[in-house]
Design an enzyme around this catalytic site. Structure first.
Site, PDB file in Angstrom:
ATOM      1  N   GLY A 130      15.717   2.531  -2.348  1.00 22.95           N
ATOM      2  CA  GLY A 130      15.139   1.728  -1.277  1.00 22.95           C
ATOM      3  C   GLY A 130      14.924   0.295  -1.736  1.00 22.95           C
ATOM      4  CB  SER A 131      12.921  -2.429  -0.310  1.00 24.36           C
ATOM      5  OG  SER A 131      11.580  -2.039  -0.524  1.00 24.36           O
ATOM      6  CB  CYS A 190      21.442  -1.163  -1.691  1.00 22.00           C
ATOM      7  SG  CYS A 190      21.926   0.407  -2.361  1.00 22.00           S
ATOM      8  CD  GLU A 205      21.042   2.985  -4.998  1.00 24.56           C
ATOM      9  OE1 GLU A 205      20.891   4.134  -4.588  1.00 24.56           O
ATOM     10  OE2 GLU A 205      21.706   2.132  -4.395  1.00 24.56           O
TER      11      GLU A 205
HETATM   12  C1  SIN Z   1      22.979   2.651  -0.922  1.00 26.12           C
HETATM   13  O1  SIN Z   1      23.353   1.748  -0.234  1.00 26.12           O
HETATM   14  O2  SIN Z   1      21.801   3.031  -0.870  1.00 26.12           O
HETATM   15  C2  SIN Z   1      23.897   3.344  -1.898  1.00 26.12           C
HETATM   16  C3  SIN Z   1      25.233   3.613  -1.360  1.00 26.12           C
HETATM   17  C4  SIN Z   1      26.102   4.305  -2.367  1.00 26.12           C
HETATM   18  O3  SIN Z   1      25.747   4.463  -3.521  1.00 26.12           O
HETATM   19  O4  SIN Z   1      27.201   4.707  -1.990  1.00 26.12           O
END
Ligand code: SIN
Length: 486
Positions: free
Chosen positions: A236-237, A292, A258
């Site tokens: 998330g953020s 993200c 992440e």
């Molecule tokens: C994300 O945008 O949260 C991750 C997308 C990805 O890892 O494919």
């Protein structure tokens, strides 16, 4: 209320409760989930009480004692069964995802496959949590290190990939022998609940996978401060990630984060332009830019800027906005009204700073209030907010450079460190630039990488731990040193 039974083969996949200890709990206190396309009410979801939260941990702790003691082979078989059930139900799962999140059905199907791939992969990895034998410095001792499941884990998952991000966390946790309490994003809880139905059906014991819903701040605080939860994983953020990091200090939890991104995508003058165009379109417009790891800033060599823009314009004009259930649609709505306000203000700010709108730039009101037109903006300088902030919308800002050093300096000029992309045909440049980019991942001649192995959490070079992707089983294991006197 939306009539799920009319569209799904299995309407029992729609659950509106909390999943605690194998039982769906439907409390009177609920929150609303709506379709971002048209605000239609999709479900009223139960809000967890304090007692529910306590029970989710207690049952998860009890289940851990059983699950972690099962043989790796037994866990592997059950995880594999869950994989098979996801594949069997892919049409329903994709439809649920499209309706609650808005992404086109083809993308939703890919996401469900992506989610399933973690269960397939970790059903194998479950058997490979090898330890080490270490030479002892005393002839009368023998030393070894074994890996053991860390304990009860909590996962907070985002609305942009409600199925895949849960799969990415749950599959390695279960494989390692951990149990998990998931708190899905309140805008997209139905995909997680459908996975809960299938996990029970697969025979994963009750409480190995609990699901709680409710107010994010309250639940986040509860999870951080609970001593029995030994690991917290979050996508998330950055703002929320920092908060979770601070609040987990007292209980010394292991964290995998992440977080946000501001990925540069650099197109050098020796790039294969068609490859670069395909990469940019795939990266930027997947999930309407609400990703993200997606390209946030296009940095292009001055010599090829005009031709790049012409080619991009051609591709972008073929993108179709609409309800993701229509097969011709390539871009769905933004998730909510705040997202629309955010992108409107970013575009206005760029224009104030001298940017030239090539196409798009506004909501396609004839389609709906959250459908933002795919947008290309030519930016003469890097003073605008588009350069600094995560856009999370289908807006492609283009900046120019003339030397490699300038490109790298521009790319690194951000506090984010999640993903980056380069397009070049020079091997020397691939190595030099990849090493100089201060990001956890570099996609070379591709616009699509996934954050599954992200080592830096998304904050520049912070080393917060891998997110828990295909190499991520170690995130759910602890090492124990055993020294035996003989
Ligand atoms: C994300 O945008 O949260 C991750 C997308 C990805 O890892 O494919």
């Amino acid at each position: 209320m939306f009539n799920w039974a009319k569209y799904l083969k299995r309407s029992d996949l729609i659950q509106t409760g909390l999943l605690i200890d194998g039982v769906w709990i439907n409390n009177p206190d609920t929150f609303r989930v709506i379709n971002p396309v048209n605000d239609e009410l999709l479900a009223n979801i139960a809000i967890a009480t304090n007692e529910d939260l306590d029970n989710s941990v207690k049952s998860s702790k009890d289940a851990f004692l059983i699950w972690s003691k099962k043989s790796a082979l037994e866990r592997s078989r059950l995880i594999r069964k869950l994989y098979e059930l996801i594949i069997e139900n892919i049409d329903d799962l994709a439809l649920i995802l499209t309706i609650e999140q808005g992404k086109p059905l083809s993308e939703a199907k890919n996401e469900v496959l992506y989610s399933a791939s973690f269960f397939e992969w970790f059903s194998e990895e479950a058997r490979r949590a090898y330890g080490d034998v270490i030479p002892a410095n005393n002839i009368n001792q023998r030393s070894s290190v074994i890996k053991q499941a860390i304990g009860v884990c909590a996962a907070i998952t985002p609305w942009n990939f409600p199925s895949a991000m849960l799969g990415r966390k749950l599959a390695p946790a279960l494989a390692a022998g951990c149990t998990m309490i998931a708190k899905p994003a309140s805008m997209t809880p139905l995909s997680a609940n459908a996975l809960g139905v299938l996990a029970l059906e697969a025979g994963i014991p009750a409480a190995c996978f609990n699901i709680i819903h409710g107010h994010s701040g309250k639940i986040g605080e509860f999870l951080c401060h609970n001593q029995d939860i030994r690991k917290l994983t979050f996508t998330g953020s950055t703002e929320v990630g920092v908060w979770l990091y601070q609040n987990s200090a007292n209980t010394m939890k292991k964290l995998s984060l992440e977080l946000g991104g501001n990925a540069p995508l650099i197109v050098f003058d020796d790039a294969n332009l068609d490859l670069a165009i395909d990469g940019i379109i795939a990266s930027k417009f997947r999930n309407s830019g609400q990703t993200c790891v997606c390209a946030n800033r296009i940095l292009v060599h001055k010599k090829i800027k005009n031709i790049l823009i012409d080619k991009l314009l051609d591709k972008v004009s073929q993108l179709q906005l609409g309800d993701g259930r229509d097969s011709h649609v390539s871009l769905g709505p933004l998730i909510n009204d705040d997202a629309v306000m955010h992108v409107n203000s970013l575009v206005a700010d760029a224009i104030d700073h001298g940017a030239n709108l090539i196409c798009g730039g506004k909501v396609a009101a004839n389609i709906g209030k959250r459908f933002f037109e795919p947008t290309i903006i030519d930016c003469p300088n890097t003073k605008n907010r588009l350069f600094k902030e995560e856009i999370f919308a289908p807006v492609l800002p283009i900046y120019t450079f003339t030397t490699d050093e300038e490109a790298v300096a521009m790319a690194n000029n951000t506090e984010y460190g999640l993903a980056s992309y380069i397009f070049t045909q020079s091997n020397a440049r691939i190595y030099r630039v990849s090493e100089d980019l201060e990001f956890g991942m570099v996609g070379v001649n591709t616009g699509s990488i996934s954050a599954e192995n992200v080592p830096f959490g998304g904050i520049k070079m912070s080393g917060l731990g891998r997110e828990g992707g295909k190499t991520g089983i170690n995130e759910y294991l602890v090492e124990k040193y055993i020294c035996t006197q003989i």
